[in-house]
Design an enzyme around this catalytic site. Structure first.
Site, PDB file in Angstrom:
ATOM      1  N   SER A 141      -0.881   5.682 -39.844  1.00 42.55           N
ATOM      2  CA  SER A 141      -0.376   5.484 -38.248  1.00 42.55           C
ATOM      3  C   SER A 141       1.116   6.510 -38.496  1.00 42.55           C
ATOM      4  O   SER A 141       0.925   7.132 -39.091  1.00 42.55           O
ATOM      5  CB  SER A 141      -0.838   4.867 -37.204  1.00 42.55           C
ATOM      6  OG  SER A 141      -0.688   5.232 -36.009  1.00 42.55           O
ATOM      7  N   GLY A 314     -20.039   0.187 -33.553  1.00 45.82           N
ATOM      8  CA  GLY A 314     -18.771  -0.535 -33.966  1.00 45.82           C
ATOM      9  C   GLY A 314     -17.754  -0.091 -33.844  1.00 45.82           C
ATOM     10  O   GLY A 314     -16.626  -0.992 -35.039  1.00 45.82           O
ATOM     11  N   ASP A 345     -11.022   8.470 -34.306  1.00 42.12           N
ATOM     12  CA  ASP A 345     -10.793   8.060 -35.327  1.00 42.12           C
ATOM     13  C   ASP A 345     -10.883   5.797 -34.276  1.00 42.12           C
ATOM     14  O   ASP A 345      -9.894   5.165 -34.289  1.00 42.12           O
ATOM     15  CB  ASP A 345     -10.189   6.863 -35.940  1.00 42.12           C
ATOM     16  CG  ASP A 345      -8.222   7.079 -36.444  1.00 42.12           C
ATOM     17  OD1 ASP A 345      -8.076   7.466 -34.791  1.00 42.12           O
ATOM     18  OD2 ASP A 345      -7.241   6.930 -36.931  1.00 42.12           O
ATOM     19  N   ASP A 385     -12.915   3.220 -38.223  1.00 38.60           N
ATOM     20  CA  ASP A 385     -11.651   3.519 -37.352  1.00 38.60           C
ATOM     21  C   ASP A 385     -10.173   2.710 -37.428  1.00 38.60           C
ATOM     22  O   ASP A 385      -9.794   2.525 -38.465  1.00 38.60           O
ATOM     23  CB  ASP A 385     -12.228   3.049 -35.798  1.00 38.60           C
ATOM     24  CG  ASP A 385     -12.054   1.240 -35.982  1.00 38.60           C
ATOM     25  OD1 ASP A 385     -10.817   0.716 -35.972  1.00 38.60           O
ATOM     26  OD2 ASP A 385     -12.966   0.729 -34.505  1.00 38.60           O
ATOM     27  N   HIS A 386      -9.517   3.529 -36.887  1.00 36.94           N
ATOM     28  CA  HIS A 386      -7.579   3.111 -36.535  1.00 36.94           C
ATOM     29  C   HIS A 386      -7.476   2.099 -37.220  1.00 36.94           C
ATOM     30  O   HIS A 386      -6.423   1.918 -37.668  1.00 36.94           O
ATOM     31  CB  HIS A 386      -7.336   3.870 -35.294  1.00 36.94           C
ATOM     32  CG  HIS A 386      -5.775   4.426 -36.137  1.00 36.94           C
ATOM     33  ND1 HIS A 386      -5.795   5.225 -36.549  1.00 36.94           N
ATOM     34  CD2 HIS A 386      -4.590   3.739 -34.985  1.00 36.94           C
ATOM     35  CE1 HIS A 386      -3.509   5.663 -36.154  1.00 36.94           C
ATOM     36  NE2 HIS A 386      -3.159   4.350 -35.797  1.00 36.94           N
ATOM     37  N   ASP A 393      -9.032  -4.506 -37.106  1.00 35.70           N
ATOM     38  CA  ASP A 393     -10.641  -4.654 -36.662  1.00 35.70           C
ATOM     39  C   ASP A 393     -11.664  -5.085 -37.269  1.00 35.70           C
ATOM     40  O   ASP A 393     -11.442  -4.116 -38.525  1.00 35.70           O
ATOM     41  CB  ASP A 393     -10.764  -3.274 -36.307  1.00 35.70           C
ATOM     42  CG  ASP A 393     -12.042  -3.695 -35.060  1.00 35.70           C
ATOM     43  OD1 ASP A 393     -12.614  -4.918 -34.510  1.00 35.70           O
ATOM     44  OD2 ASP A 393     -13.041  -2.966 -35.306  1.00 35.70           O
TER      45      ASP A 393
END
Length: 416
Positions: A141, A314, A345, A385-386, A393
């Site tokens: 990020s 999800g 994301d 995702d992020h 996660d």
């Protein structure tokens, strides 16, 4: 009770911004083209290994990425820079943590933005870098922006800082002298090189509630609560957001309200905006001495009727409910934000991830099996995702351990 509220706000914001291979060595060290250590650099609101009760930013619920890499023969370290700070301040902190010494934000920079010039002192994770050697930086990020700026300052220094030091007869940090070439590669993962439109959602929120000020005030108060920094350290010392010995709380809070930080562009929020990222891209350019790898992420699908993007089943709940719907529908012709920006994301627009484009002259090339220096090697897009990409996660279908071990193997194969 106040500490609990502060931690609740913090964790929520971290979700907004960002926020199997068997054991044993993956290859003989003698077969590697380099033995440069790996340095992990977190994103916005990230934390160090000793914070958050030991819950690792790099690994999360999936384990400990630093430990995995070390166990497989890849010497790895984790940096812990300012979670809310600008990329300039974070780069200065990263430099001090790597080579050792007191953080020097630069006399010109400090005078311009109204904060202290010097910060904390560190023993140095890799003090030998002063005498030579190379490192690989893996950044998530905002960490990718910070890594790019660090390389630029190391190699080119800062003309503004050099001129200011000469004119005012003050010392100059070696970081601003330039001529240092110890970053062999920079790998960015889900990095908003061109910014994230999620900042626009925060800007909209600010019409009703000054979110940034609330967060920074919470950070300041938390920094003065005993033991809070052991759970989460905001690292905002340069802004004077710490209560002085003998200072009454009323005086401290009045001083806090007068701080220039509230209107400053020397913050993560500005750097993560589309305009802030573009300004950074104009002077932070890819070095011909460094390999650049970019990994993109996405976790949305395009709606047939609206053309908007919606979160896939999800995606972490907070991003799916609060962030992804905004990212997947926000368009702004004035800023050049069109349909290409809708895929995301949950935190960052996917189009922003493969390398800097707005205001940048850097080249982005698809990875063809051979990594090249001085350009952005686009390593493709992953359906995570992020937070899944760093293990915070869980995603059972994504083998995070294999991903990072494979990446480490690629980095070890690079010719210096």
């Amino acid at each position: 009770m106040k500490c609990c509220r502060i931690m609740f706000v913090l964790l929520g914001l971290w979700f907004v911004f960002g926020l199997s291979v068997p054991g044993g060595r993956t290859e003989a060290a003698s077969l590697r083209a380099n033995d440069a250590p790996i340095v992990l650099l977190h994103g916005f609101t990230g934390w160090g290994r000793e914070e958050m009760f030991g819950f690792k930013y790099w690994g999360g619920v999936r384990g400990d990425i630093e430990q995995w890499l070390n166990d497989n023969g890849y010497r790895t370290y984790t940096l812990a820079v300012g979670p809310l700070s600008s990329n300039w301040d974070r780069a200065c902190e990263a430099y001090a943590q790597l080579v050792g010494g007191t953080v020097d934000y630069g006399a010109a920079h400090a005078a311009k933005h109204g904060h202290a010039r010097f910060g904390r002192t560190y023993p140095g994770l890799l003090p030998e870098l002063k005498r030579g050697g190379r490192i690989h930086i893996i950044a998530h990020s905002q960490g990718g922006q910070t890594a790019r700026m660090l390389v630029s300052l190391l190699e080119n220094g800062s003309q503004e800082e050099r001129e200011y030091a000469k004119a005012h007869n003050v010392s100059l940090s070696p970081l601003f002298e330039g001529g240092h070439h110890f970053v062999l590669s920079v790998t960015t993962i889900a990095t908003p090189h061109d910014g994230t439109t999620l900042v626009n959602m925060v800007d909209f929120t600010d019409r009703f509630f000054d979110l940034q000020k609330a967060v920074l005030e919470a950070a300041a108060v938390a920094s003065n609560v005993p033991y809070t920094s052991q759970v989460y350290d905001f690292k905002l010392d340069q802004w004077g957001l710490r209560r002085q010995p003998g200072e009454s709380f009323d005086h401290y809070f009045e001083r806090l309200k007068r701080s220039p930080v509230w209107t400053s562009t020397d913050t993560a929020r500005y750097d993560l905006s589309v305009s802030g990222a573009e300004k950074l891209n104009q002077w932070v350019q890819a070095s011909p001495n460094t390999y650049y790898l970019s990994f993109s992420t996405e976790r949305t699908y395009r709606g047939a009727l609206t053309g908007n993007h919606y979160p896939e089943l999800g995606m972490n709940a907070f991003s799916a409910v609060v962030c992804a719907p905004f990212l997947g529908s926000y368009r702004n012709p004035t800023l050049g934000i069109d349909d290409r920006w809708l895929e995301n994301d949950g935190i960052v627009n996917t189009v922003s991830m493969n390398g800097p484009k707005r205001g940048s002259s850097d080249r982005i090339v698809p990875y063809d099996g051979t990594l090249k220096k001085g350009v952005w090697n686009d390593m493709g897009t992953y359906n995570v995702d992020h937070l899944e990409i760093i293990g915070v996660d869980p995603n059972p279908s994504f083998d995070i351990r294999a991903f990072y071990l494979r990446l480490a193997e690629q980095l070890a194969s690079l010719r210096p």
